[in-house]
Write a protein that holds these residues in place. Structure first.
Motif, PDB file in Angstrom:
ATOM      1  N   HIS A 294      -7.525   4.921 -10.319  1.00  0.00           N
ATOM      2  CA  HIS A 294      -8.754   4.360  -9.772  1.00  0.00           C
ATOM      3  C   HIS A 294      -9.211   5.127  -8.541  1.00  0.00           C
ATOM      4  CE1 HIS A 294      -7.634   0.940 -12.352  1.00  0.00           C
ATOM      5  NE2 HIS A 294      -8.918   0.594 -12.296  1.00  0.00           N
ATOM      6  N   ARG A 295      -8.267   5.539  -7.716  1.00  0.00           N
ATOM      7  CA  ARG A 295      -8.632   6.277  -6.509  1.00  0.00           C
ATOM      8  C   ARG A 295      -9.224   7.643  -6.859  1.00  0.00           C
ATOM      9  NH1 ARG A 295      -4.473   5.407  -1.606  1.00  0.00           N
ATOM     10  NH2 ARG A 295      -6.238   6.441  -0.610  1.00  0.00           N
TER      11      ARG A 295
ATOM     12  N   SER B 245      -6.556  -3.153   0.331  1.00  0.00           N
ATOM     13  CA  SER B 245      -7.689  -2.256   0.598  1.00  0.00           C
ATOM     14  C   SER B 245      -7.998  -2.198   2.091  1.00  0.00           C
ATOM     15  CB  SER B 245      -8.928  -2.710  -0.173  1.00  0.00           C
ATOM     16  OG  SER B 245      -9.377  -3.986   0.249  1.00  0.00           O
TER      17      SER B 245
ATOM     18  N   PHE C 103     -11.332  -1.748  -3.916  1.00  0.00           N
ATOM     19  CA  PHE C 103     -11.325  -0.385  -3.395  1.00  0.00           C
ATOM     20  C   PHE C 103     -12.646   0.352  -3.640  1.00  0.00           C
ATOM     21  CE2 PHE C 103      -6.889  -1.361  -3.312  1.00  0.00           C
ATOM     22  CZ  PHE C 103      -6.348  -0.568  -2.321  1.00  0.00           C
TER      23      PHE C 103
ATOM     24  N   ALA D 124      -2.398   2.577  -8.573  1.00  0.00           N
ATOM     25  CA  ALA D 124      -3.764   2.671  -8.054  1.00  0.00           C
ATOM     26  C   ALA D 124      -4.340   4.079  -8.136  1.00  0.00           C
ATOM     27  CB  ALA D 124      -3.791   2.202  -6.593  1.00  0.00           C
TER      28      ALA D 124
ATOM     29  N   ASN E 133      -5.526  -0.021   3.690  1.00  0.00           N
ATOM     30  CA  ASN E 133      -5.814   1.374   3.378  1.00  0.00           C
ATOM     31  C   ASN E 133      -6.886   1.926   4.335  1.00  0.00           C
ATOM     32  OD1 ASN E 133      -5.596   3.699   1.428  1.00  0.00           O
ATOM     33  ND2 ASN E 133      -7.777   3.280   1.236  1.00  0.00           N
TER      34      ASN E 133
ATOM     35  N   ARG F 180       0.807  -1.220   0.000  1.00  0.00           N
ATOM     36  CA  ARG F 180       0.000   0.000   0.000  1.00  0.00           C
ATOM     37  C   ARG F 180       0.841   1.272   0.000  1.00  0.00           C
ATOM     38  NH1 ARG F 180      -1.445   3.560   3.456  1.00  0.00           N
ATOM     39  NH2 ARG F 180      -0.377   2.467   5.134  1.00  0.00           N
TER      40      ARG F 180
ATOM     41  N   ARG G 119     -14.017   1.333  -6.549  1.00  0.00           N
ATOM     42  CA  ARG G 119     -13.830   2.420  -7.526  1.00  0.00           C
ATOM     43  C   ARG G 119     -14.187   1.904  -8.922  1.00  0.00           C
ATOM     44  NH1 ARG G 119     -13.363   4.752  -3.345  1.00  0.00           N
ATOM     45  NH2 ARG G 119     -11.821   6.356  -2.777  1.00  0.00           N
TER      46      ARG G 119
END
Length: 306
Positions: free
Chosen positions: A183-184, A299, A244, A180, A302, A171, A246
């Protein structure tokens, strides 16, 4: 207790490896380019030494059981002529330094674990590679690996492991945060055709595999440091999207990636399907064998961090 020397011990994988070695009771020597501090470490089994100090007194590492070489300039930068030379020379020079150090030791280490790259096999959309597959130079990274492993071959040690590392997922470090990010930001999707292969491994499994190679003297030669289930770029994005929460909808065309990243775009637009046959045959088990299991952990980490 083993005595293990680590180059690149302050890097992304190196920090996690040093932590794991100390937690299991080993003595660790971090070899760095910078001069070390004279203040004692908080852990009595952790030591730091510079290459200059070792040049003057190589006997500091007498009795080391294993040397793990993880040193190398990051490839996550725009590939100019100068940066490509730094990437190459940092790897070949590091292996050459270890060869000189081992030559000077009266008691040679039992093994050297030398990091390498999964790009050793070149890129392909259709082929599957394991440790018996021939090396193939198709681009800059595969050329770096060729020279890197040739330099490692000069290390005068009975057991040399060439750990061909895939994309290491965690992460907070390595390539994953950048991979990532689209997507975030709710703008993720496949990159290029999306059919290019990604040979990946979770950081925790990467560290566990290095420890496994240290502890199993029968393992030598090339070892693929990648999970048993490689994925395509599109499959990777879909798993990330699901874990996540997304969307995975906005593709990035190859020409745009090349315009923005230059030659470094090959990191995302090309790949290879490599399998860790040797690790599996010797009994190594992956904690995160599938991209879904890895993404679930990433995830969750996170959420816990936030």
């Amino acid at each position: 207790m083993m005595r293990v020397a680590v180059t690149g011990g302050t890097g992304f994988v190196g920090r996690a490896l040093v932590k794991a070695l100390l937690e299991r009771g080993d003595e660790v020597w971090i070899i760095s380019r910078k001069e070390t501090s004279s203040s004692p470490s908080a852990n009595a089994r952790l030591h730091q030494v510079s290459w200059n100090e070792l040049a003057a007194a190589p006997d500091k590492l007498e009795g080391a059981n294993v040397i793990v070489n993880l040193a190398g300039e990051s490839i996550n930068q725009r590939w100019t002529a100068a940066s490509k030379q730094r990437v190459l020379h940092s790897r070949t020079d590091g292996a050459a330094r270890i060869a000189r150090l081992v030559e000077q030791l009266d008691q040679k280490p039992e093994a050297v674990i030398n990091a390498s790259g999964i790009s050793a096999y070149g890129s392909s959309l259709t082929a599957t590679f394991d440790e018996d597959s021939p090396l193939k130079v198709t681009d800059f990274l595969s050329s770096v690996v060729e020279h890197w492993e040739k330099a490692a071959d000069t290390i005068p040690v009975e057991r040399l492991v060439k750990l061909r590392v895939g994309v290491v997922l965690n992460r907070t470090g390595g390539a994953f945060p950048l991979m990532a990010l689209p997507h975030r930001l709710f703008a993720g999707g496949r990159l290029g055709s999306g059919s290019q292969w990604l040979s990946w491994i979770h950081l925790e499994d990467m560290v566990r595999l290095i420890l496994f190679c240290i502890d199993h003297p029968e393992i030598q030669g090339p070892v693929n440091g990648s999970a048993p289930e490689p994925v395509t770029n599109d499959q990777f994005g879909q798993a990330l999207s699901k874990a996540f929460g997304r969307p995975h909808w906005l593709p990035a065309p190859a020409f745009l990636m090349k315009a923005v990243l230059g030659e470094m775009s090959s990191l995302l637009l090309e790949g290879q399907r490599a399998l860790p046959r040797k690790a599996l045959e010797h009994g190594f088990t992956f904690k995160y064998p599938t991209i879904e299991s890895a993404m679930k952990q990433l995830s969750r980490a996170n959420i816990e961090k936030s």
